[in-house]
Design a protein around this motif. Structure first.
Motif, PDB file in Angstrom:
ATOM      1  N   TRP A  84      24.798  13.711   1.513  1.00  0.00           N
ATOM      2  CA  TRP A  84      26.035  13.015   1.157  1.00  0.00           C
ATOM      3  C   TRP A  84      27.058  13.971   0.542  1.00  0.00           C
ATOM      4  O   TRP A  84      28.247  13.953   0.895  1.00  0.00           O
ATOM      5  N   MET A  85      26.610  14.829  -0.351  1.00  0.00           N
ATOM      6  CA  MET A  85      27.518  15.776  -0.992  1.00  0.00           C
ATOM      7  C   MET A  85      28.044  16.806   0.006  1.00  0.00           C
ATOM      8  O   MET A  85      29.201  17.218  -0.066  1.00  0.00           O
ATOM      9  N   TRP A  87      28.460  16.262   3.233  1.00  0.00           N
ATOM     10  CA  TRP A  87      29.414  15.528   4.072  1.00  0.00           C
ATOM     11  C   TRP A  87      30.762  15.388   3.370  1.00  0.00           C
ATOM     12  O   TRP A  87      31.811  15.461   3.997  1.00  0.00           O
ATOM     13  N   ARG A  88      30.732  15.212   2.053  1.00  0.00           N
ATOM     14  CA  ARG A  88      31.956  15.020   1.269  1.00  0.00           C
ATOM     15  C   ARG A  88      32.573  16.340   0.797  1.00  0.00           C
ATOM     16  O   ARG A  88      33.468  16.341  -0.041  1.00  0.00           O
ATOM     17  N   GLU A  89      32.068  17.465   1.303  1.00  0.00           N
ATOM     18  CA  GLU A  89      32.582  18.798   0.979  1.00  0.00           C
ATOM     19  C   GLU A  89      32.348  19.173  -0.481  1.00  0.00           C
ATOM     20  O   GLU A  89      33.061  19.999  -1.035  1.00  0.00           O
ATOM     21  N   ARG A  90      31.333  18.578  -1.109  1.00  0.00           N
ATOM     22  CA  ARG A  90      31.031  18.913  -2.497  1.00  0.00           C
ATOM     23  C   ARG A  90      29.628  19.495  -2.645  1.00  0.00           C
ATOM     24  O   ARG A  90      29.177  19.742  -3.755  1.00  0.00           O
ATOM     25  N   ARG A  94      30.225  23.581   0.309  1.00  0.00           N
ATOM     26  CA  ARG A  94      31.487  23.594  -0.424  1.00  0.00           C
ATOM     27  C   ARG A  94      31.962  25.037  -0.514  1.00  0.00           C
ATOM     28  O   ARG A  94      31.281  25.908  -1.063  1.00  0.00           O
ATOM     29  N   ARG A 185      29.080  18.807   9.069  1.00  0.00           N
ATOM     30  CA  ARG A 185      28.463  17.582   9.595  1.00  0.00           C
ATOM     31  C   ARG A 185      27.054  17.858  10.108  1.00  0.00           C
ATOM     32  O   ARG A 185      26.146  17.034   9.935  1.00  0.00           O
TER      33      ARG A 185
END
Length: 203
Positions: A84-85, A87-90, A94, A185
């Motif tokens: 999840w992180m 995918w969210r660029e975190r 990152r 992704r």
């Protein structure tokens, strides 16, 4: 130390898994230093499993369904969190131009947890290491420690190599946002797939 142990260990360490995946991501997104830090963290993450195998504690995970599944689902949850992180660029991909002390600490903690929260590793080492110790070995504990040290050294070396190769491609990837998006992704999907594989794992 037998050539069979070295060859088998090399194949096991070099096989793609969560540690390799995270080290590659660290090299691609944060560069050479982060890839070495990630390789070190993944190596440290196997120490508790090696210790459990040597002390016989891994037998508890093998015999206790409750302990095994509790540990397993913690690992599954953490891998899904990593997905999840990412995918969210975190998360693992990152992008950072510099790796400061705080960032290096975060990379290390993530790498350690990825391996610690996998109960299959303890059971694997419990089954794997004794195969390479002779029945008449006068000092089996010393032999187990020696094999463990070699396995850890190989883990660090191979993971660091993976990470450095990824870091070498970093500029090429970062200059192409579409490639970075595709990689992010893909890494997120890979973490999900590995969490599913762990969820389906049995003792």
């Amino acid at each position: 130390m037998s050539p069979e142990f070295l060859l088998t260990s090399l194949i096991i360490v070099a096989s793609p898994g969560t540690g390799v995946l995270y080290t590659l991501a660290a090299g691609l997104s944060r560069g050479r230093r982060a890839s070495i830090v990630a390789a070190f963290g993944c190596t440290i993450g196997i120490v508790p499993h090696l210790a459990a195998a040597i002390l016989g504690l891994a037998a508890l995970l093998h015999t206790s369904a409750l302990a095994f599944h509790a540990f397993k689902y913690l690992g599954v949850a953490y891998l899904l969190y990593m997905a999840w992180m990412t995918w969210r660029e975190r998360g693992a991909l990152r992008v950072e131009t510099e790796v400061d002390a705080r960032s290096a600490c975060q990379v290390t903690v993530n790498a350690v947890l990825i391996n610690i929260l996998n109960p299959k590793l303890s059971i694997f080492f419990l089954a794997f290491l004794p195969q390479f110790i002779a029945a008449n070995e006068p000092h089996p504990l010393a032999s187990m420690l020696e094999l463990s040290a070699v396995f850890m050294a190989m883990t660090f070396a191979i993971f660091a190599l993976y990470g450095l190769l990824a870091a070498a491609m970093r500029d090429h990837v970062l200059s192409r946002p579409r490639i970075l998006l595709w990689l992010r992704r893909s890494f997120a999907a890979a973490f999900v797939a590995l969490s599913a594989k762990l969820a389906l794992a049995d003792r």
